[in-house]
Design a protein around this motif. Structure first.
Motif, PDB file in Angstrom:
ATOM      1  N   LEU D  13       0.821  -1.211   0.000  1.00 48.10           N
ATOM      2  CA  LEU D  13       0.000   0.000   0.000  1.00 48.10           C
ATOM      3  C   LEU D  13       0.858   1.264   0.000  1.00 48.10           C
ATOM      4  N   LYS D  14       2.071   1.145   0.558  1.00 48.62           N
ATOM      5  CA  LYS D  14       2.920   2.339   0.608  1.00 48.62           C
ATOM      6  C   LYS D  14       3.754   2.449  -0.668  1.00 48.62           C
ATOM      7  N   GLU D  15       4.326   3.622  -0.868  1.00 49.81           N
ATOM      8  CA  GLU D  15       5.273   3.815  -1.966  1.00 49.81           C
ATOM      9  C   GLU D  15       6.474   2.894  -1.785  1.00 49.81           C
ATOM     10  N   PRO D  16       7.063   2.403  -2.870  1.00 52.02           N
ATOM     11  CA  PRO D  16       8.286   1.611  -2.712  1.00 52.02           C
ATOM     12  C   PRO D  16       9.406   2.461  -2.109  1.00 52.02           C
ATOM     13  N   ALA D  17      10.317   1.801  -1.411  1.00 49.63           N
ATOM     14  CA  ALA D  17      11.415   2.533  -0.769  1.00 49.63           C
ATOM     15  C   ALA D  17      12.500   2.900  -1.768  1.00 49.63           C
ATOM     16  N   THR D  18      12.323   2.453  -3.034  1.00 53.51           N
ATOM     17  CA  THR D  18      13.395   2.611  -4.009  1.00 53.51           C
ATOM     18  C   THR D  18      13.632   4.070  -4.375  1.00 53.51           C
ATOM     19  N   ARG D  19      14.923   4.433  -4.399  1.00 51.95           N
ATOM     20  CA  ARG D  19      15.280   5.716  -5.011  1.00 51.95           C
ATOM     21  C   ARG D  19      15.526   5.416  -6.471  1.00 51.95           C
ATOM     22  N   ARG D  20      14.826   6.087  -7.346  1.00 53.08           N
ATOM     23  CA  ARG D  20      14.982   5.779  -8.784  1.00 53.08           C
ATOM     24  C   ARG D  20      16.280   6.381  -9.247  1.00 53.08           C
ATOM     25  N   TYR D  21      17.389   5.680  -8.969  1.00 60.53           N
ATOM     26  CA  TYR D  21      18.682   6.352  -9.048  1.00 60.53           C
ATOM     27  C   TYR D  21      19.000   7.136 -10.323  1.00 60.53           C
ATOM     28  N   PRO D  22      19.131   6.548 -11.480  1.00 55.14           N
ATOM     29  CA  PRO D  22      19.628   7.437 -12.547  1.00 55.14           C
ATOM     30  C   PRO D  22      18.633   8.559 -12.843  1.00 55.14           C
ATOM     31  N   ALA D  23      17.343   8.315 -12.621  1.00 53.89           N
ATOM     32  CA  ALA D  23      16.338   9.328 -12.921  1.00 53.89           C
ATOM     33  C   ALA D  23      16.361  10.451 -11.882  1.00 53.89           C
ATOM     34  N   SER D  24      16.465  10.082 -10.613  1.00 56.27           N
ATOM     35  CA  SER D  24      16.535  11.125  -9.605  1.00 56.27           C
ATOM     36  C   SER D  24      17.757  10.852  -8.732  1.00 56.27           C
ATOM     37  N   VAL D  25      18.637  11.826  -8.693  1.00 60.24           N
ATOM     38  CA  VAL D  25      19.891  11.641  -7.964  1.00 60.24           C
ATOM     39  C   VAL D  25      19.792  12.362  -6.631  1.00 60.24           C
ATOM     40  N   ARG D  26      20.071  11.626  -5.567  1.00 52.41           N
ATOM     41  CA  ARG D  26      20.063  12.261  -4.256  1.00 52.41           C
ATOM     42  C   ARG D  26      21.369  13.018  -4.084  1.00 52.41           C
ATOM     43  N   PRO D  27      21.309  14.266  -3.661  1.00 54.75           N
ATOM     44  CA  PRO D  27      22.570  14.991  -3.475  1.00 54.75           C
ATOM     45  C   PRO D  27      23.409  14.332  -2.387  1.00 54.75           C
ATOM     46  N   SER D  28      24.730  14.414  -2.548  1.00 57.58           N
ATOM     47  CA  SER D  28      25.613  13.788  -1.567  1.00 57.58           C
ATOM     48  C   SER D  28      25.506  14.519  -0.234  1.00 57.58           C
ATOM     49  N   PHE D  29      25.824  13.804   0.822  1.00 58.42           N
ATOM     50  CA  PHE D  29      25.839  14.438   2.135  1.00 58.42           C
ATOM     51  C   PHE D  29      26.989  15.439   2.203  1.00 58.42           C
ATOM     52  N   GLU D  30      26.835  16.399   3.085  1.00 58.28           N
ATOM     53  CA  GLU D  30      27.848  17.438   3.187  1.00 58.28           C
ATOM     54  C   GLU D  30      29.208  16.850   3.556  1.00 58.28           C
ATOM     55  N   ALA D  31      29.162  15.822   4.426  1.00 56.19           N
ATOM     56  CA  ALA D  31      30.418  15.264   4.925  1.00 56.19           C
ATOM     57  C   ALA D  31      30.986  14.204   4.001  1.00 56.19           C
ATOM     58  N   ALA D  32      30.259  13.845   2.934  1.00 56.21           N
ATOM     59  CA  ALA D  32      30.635  12.683   2.131  1.00 56.21           C
ATOM     60  C   ALA D  32      32.060  12.813   1.610  1.00 56.21           C
TER      61      ALA D  32
END
Lengths: 358, 148, 283, 123
Positions: D13-32
């Motif tokens: 019932l919930k949205e999948p936990a998947t980050r659709r990687y190539p389509a949407s890129v999560r910005p890197s963490f500041e400390a990365a």
């Protein structure tokens, strides 16, 4: 069917790491298990001759990706003891926080792989989904998901801001609620119990005599945990080891599952008592003498022997890892088990071959 | 026409084989993490087969040492073509921090031909996905080479 | 005659096609319940086309023959189902196909393949008697083993044979290689036998066994649909619900071992069938 | 049995936990800790990074004003950027992209290196 010999590994999807087990089967019942090692041996203890004692932190950290933080911590504590360095209290608390985060991610990884070993794929996915939250905390606070590289001799490299500690606490809360939901499945489900209860039983006496360490030993009813030595900040934190008495795969699973919650509790305590001040002291001089250092890793107690001679290169480094101690248990438990129980039993000691062979 | 469909199918159904060639588990776990909900490489049709006979794409993590080089060679030879090899992590590329250790032969490319190198220690799952996608482009090129 | 020809052609084309689509939907739904997105719907077809284009590695000629024989038997079974032929004949031809698959696996020297084949035999030992019992139930209800007789009924068979339908569901779980019973081989790799039965089938031969597996899926789901043969919409709904239950079972169970499977399969299956048959007989 | 049901229903019932990687890129963490970048115009070629690097993947040739590093052996620990005396070495947040060929990164500065008054002190 008659005698079959199954080569289990070095490439096998159940255990991603290369260990080779020659299983002699008699009609799907194991009569003999002969392990062969050496596929991961890199010989990194000898690297002390060309890497100085500061650089070795990053080398021992890469002995194993799952216990990396604790390897580095054990090494640094050893050198600090040898050089008589008093680490600042804040650094010691930060070490506890990161090491317990590491334990959580290791145990969640194990719980997932364990679920997979008896073919429960959806449960595997759930545990690894939760694990990503811990990895996100790691990456946000230290810069890397797995190899955190926060330890230096004399303290830690990174500090936690107030905002970050709040973030950790709220993430831990959601991890806790999500894990609680899976509790009935991993501990009370009929099919799971059918595959784990009574498999690979070790009595307390056997476990003690084989020299086991960590959750494998604690699941057999022996209370032993290197954290009872009160290293780092454990002298200020209330801690009692998790112990189960049945000594089978189910008990080992239960110990590790409960230890995840224990780690959450320890992190909360450490954040609550986190003192202000410096995070590292300056290191002067070169190590000289010899020292042993012990730390409780997710898989059990790791033991470092370090000998130095006053130069910047150490003379000898020797690591005794928990899986090295636990492999004899495997050879006791496997004969007599069914073939379908092999992955369950092998994983129940949480083998880490890259630690064992270095 | 059939060639075109075949190339498309190859690009969309890379079954992977993962071999831990003496890695520290860091990259290993990241490869496994790619299969799990947050990254879910099954979106691209990737299936972890665990059987070299079925695999199209070989992901190798870790340094090669004198004992596992034969295993790696065997696995590569057992895979039916066309196949792609992706070396993952600093250790898989050159031996990384261990490359001067006495039992380390070096990178994966000392033993088998490597198509894509994914740097990192450990390589992030995003980087591994990038590497696999880059490896798939190889199928297209290989096709052109075969035809000409 | 022409009608028959068209039916046969349709069965040969649509049997695997439907099976493949169902398998694609299965993978998407499985991914969704695991909180993933999952592959595209046509993924199984991409897989098979790719496998057909792979380099051919034939372990031995006998195995290649077995893969072809398995596919042939499975498609003949689907054709016979579409021709509304004899139920027992269909089940036997389908069983012959499975035997060929096992024999092919036995012909290789890999221990994984051998043990997988052995387990597949145990699985067949478990489900074949149950399938026959279901067929007997159909016979008691309609007075004939011919499928045409089922279509002549005025009332859905499910109402008279509810327990036998459950038994058929059990067989379906084993046959689809779903989780507590994915002993001999499974759709994902993480099991002690790697790919078990299918370890040594590779490339085009694996594609053949995959297509045959789709045919088997279509056949068994067609068999399920017979239980609501009076109304096509009812039949479709019944099949859909049955398949959803299969996915559910797959995702809430761990894999068991063969001892448990034989005990549970026979105990539960026989008990349910007998209750149903006695009830039919006494009425 | 079937205790997993509530979890899988919730997932469905919930949205999948998947980050659709190539389509949407999560910005890197500041400390990365990502790849290493060297601003060669600021670099003084002191060579501390080469000495301190645990992976020993940096080589500095002071006379030729050459700074080179092997990105495929780098373990991204960030020590070099930490010890850099001139501040020219920076650790970027982004990870290094996969490549087809391994290459050394060779950066050439001005042929006469700028004089630095303070020789680096190593601790």
């Amino acid at each position: 069917m008659t005698r079959t010999i199954i080569p289990f590994g070095p490439q096998h999807p159940v255990l991603p790491e290369p260990i080779h087990l020659m299983l002699t089967l008699d009609d799907e019942v194991i009569t003999e298990a002969v392990p062969a090692f050496g596929f991961v041996h890199r010989g990194l203890e000898k690297l002390v001759e060309i890497r100085d004692f500061h650089q070795m932190i990053y080398v021992v950290e890469r002995i194993c990706g799952i216990c990396s933080m604790l390897h580095a911590m054990c090494y640094c504590q050893g050198i600090e003891e040898m050089m008589g360095i008093e680490t600042p209290p804040r650094a010691r608390f930060l070490r506890v926080i990161w090491s317990e985060l590491h334990r959580m991610h290791s145990h969640l990884l194990w719980l997932g792989l364990f679920a997979d070993s008896f073919g429960f794929e959806s449960l595997f996915m759930q545990f690894w989904k939760i694990r990503e939250k811990i990895l996100d905390i790691d990456e946000a606070t230290t810069g890397n998901r797995i190899i955190v590289s926060v330890n230096v001799i004399g303290g830690v490299r990174k500090d936690l801001t107030l905002e970050q500690t709040r973030g950790i606490l709220s993430e831990l809360k959601s991890v806790e609620t999500e894990l609680k939901r899976l509790e009935t499945t991993i501990l009370n489900d009929y099919t799971v119990q059918n595959r784990t209860v009574g498999k690979g039983v070790l009595t307390a006496k056997q476990a003690y005599e084989l020299g086991l360490v960590g959750p494998t030993l604690r699941a057999s009813g022996v209370m032993q945990d290197a954290r009872m030595l009160k290293y780092a900040a454990f002298d200020d934190i209330a801690f009692t080891p998790v112990v189960e008495t049945d000594g089978d795969c189910y008990a080992r699973c239960k110990v590790r599952f409960r230890e995840v919650f224990q780690s959450i509790d320890l992190i909360r305590q450490a954040i609550g008592k986190l003192p202000n001040g410096e995070i590292a002291v300056k290191v002067k001089g070169r190590p000289d003498g010899e020292v042993t250092s012990r730390v409780e890793q997710p898989r059990g107690e790791v033991f470092y022997y370090i000998r130095a001679n006053g130069t910047k290169h150490l003379e000898r480094l020797r690591v005794r890892t928990p899986t090295f101690a636990n492999v004899p248990a495997l050879l006791t438990m496997l004969p007599g088990a069914g073939l379908s129980d092999v992955p369950v039993i092998v994983l129940s000691i949480d083998p880490c071959i890259s630690c064992t062979e270095r | 026409m059939f060639e075109k469909i075949l190339t498309r199918a190859r690009m969309r159904s890379p079954w992977m084989l993962h071999f831990d060639c003496g890695s520290c588990n860091g990259c290993d776990i990241e490869v496994l993490a790619c299969l799990t909900p947050v990254y879910d490489v099954e979106r691209f049709g990737v299936v972890n087969t665990g059987n070299p006979m079925h695999a199209d794409i070989l992901l190798v993590t870790g340094t090669v040492n004198h004992r596992n080089r034969n295993v790696l060679r065997n696995l590569y030879d057992q895979m039916p073509g066309p196949k792609v090899v992706v070396a993952i992590g600093a250790c898989g590329l050159t031996g990384g921090i261990f490359r001067q250790a006495w039992n380390v032969v070096g990178g994966v490319d000392r033993v088998i031909p490597v198509d894509v190198y994914v740097p990192g220690c450990p390589a992030k799952p995003e980087a591994i996905i990038d590497g696999v996608v880059m490896g798939l482009e190889k199928f297209m090129e290989k096709q052109h080479v075969d035809i000409s | 005659m022409i009608r028959h020809g068209i039916l046969i052609a349709a069965a040969l084309i649509f049997g695997p096609l439907v099976g493949g689509l169902i398998s694609g939907m299965d993978r998407i739904l499985t991914a969704r319940v695991q909180s993933r997105i999952g592959p595209p719907l046509l993924q199984p077809f991409y897989d098979v086309i790719k496998l057909l284009g792979k380099e051919k590695v034939v372990v031995n000629v006998w195995q290649a023959f077995c893969a072809n024989a398995y596919l042939t038997a499975a498609s003949i079974a689907v054709v016979l189902l579409c021709l509304r032929s004899d139920l027992l004949l269909i089940l036997f031809i389908q069983a012959v196909g499975s035997v060929f698959l096992v024999v092919g696996a036995f012909s290789s020297t890999s221990p994984y393949s051998q043990i997988g084949a052995h387990r597949e035999l145990l699985q067949m030992l478990c489900y074949e008697p149950l399938l026959i019992l279901v067929a007997v139930g159909v016979y008691l209800q309609t007075g004939s083993f011919r499928i045409a007789a089922v279509h002549a009924l005025h009332q859905p068979m499910l109402l008279k044979l509810p327990f036998l339908f459950l038994v058929l569901g059990l067989v379906l779980t084993i046959k689809l290689r779903k989780s507590p019973f994915d002993l001999s081989t499974s759709h994902h790799a993480h099991q002690e036998l790697v790919k078990g039965l299918l370890t040594d089938y590779s490339g085009p031969l694996l594609a053949l066994t995959e297509i045959a597996h789709w045919c088997d899926t279509a056949l068994l789901l067609g068999f399920c649909s017979l239980f609501w043969a009076t109304n096509p919409i009812g039949a479709l709904l019944l099949v859909a619900v049955t398949y959803l239950m299969e996915i559910w079972i797959d995702n809430v169970c761990a894999r068991m071992n063969w001892r448990w499977m034989l005990g549970y399969g026979w105990g539960m299956g026989m008990a349910l069938s007998l209750v149903n048959l006695v009830w039919l007989y006494a009425r | 049995m079937f205790t997993m049901t509530s979890t899988i229903l919730r997932n469905l019932l919930k949205e999948p936990a998947t980050r659709r990687y190539p389509a949407s890129v999560r910005p890197s963490f500041e400390a990365a800790r990502g790849e290493i970048r060297n601003d060669i115009h600021v670099c003084t070629f002191c060579g501390v990074c080469a000495v301190k690097c645990p992976s020993q993947c940096i080589t500095v040739d002071r006379k030729a004003a050459d700074w080179s590093y092997d990105p495929s052996a780098c373990v991204q620990c960030g020590v070099c950027a930490e010890v850099c005396t001139s501040g020219s070495l920076q650790q970027a947040r982004d990870y290094r992209k996969p490549v087809r060929k391994k290459e050394l990164v060779v950066l050439k500065g001005a042929t006469t290196p700028p004089k630095h008054s303070d020789p680096p002190v190593t601790g």
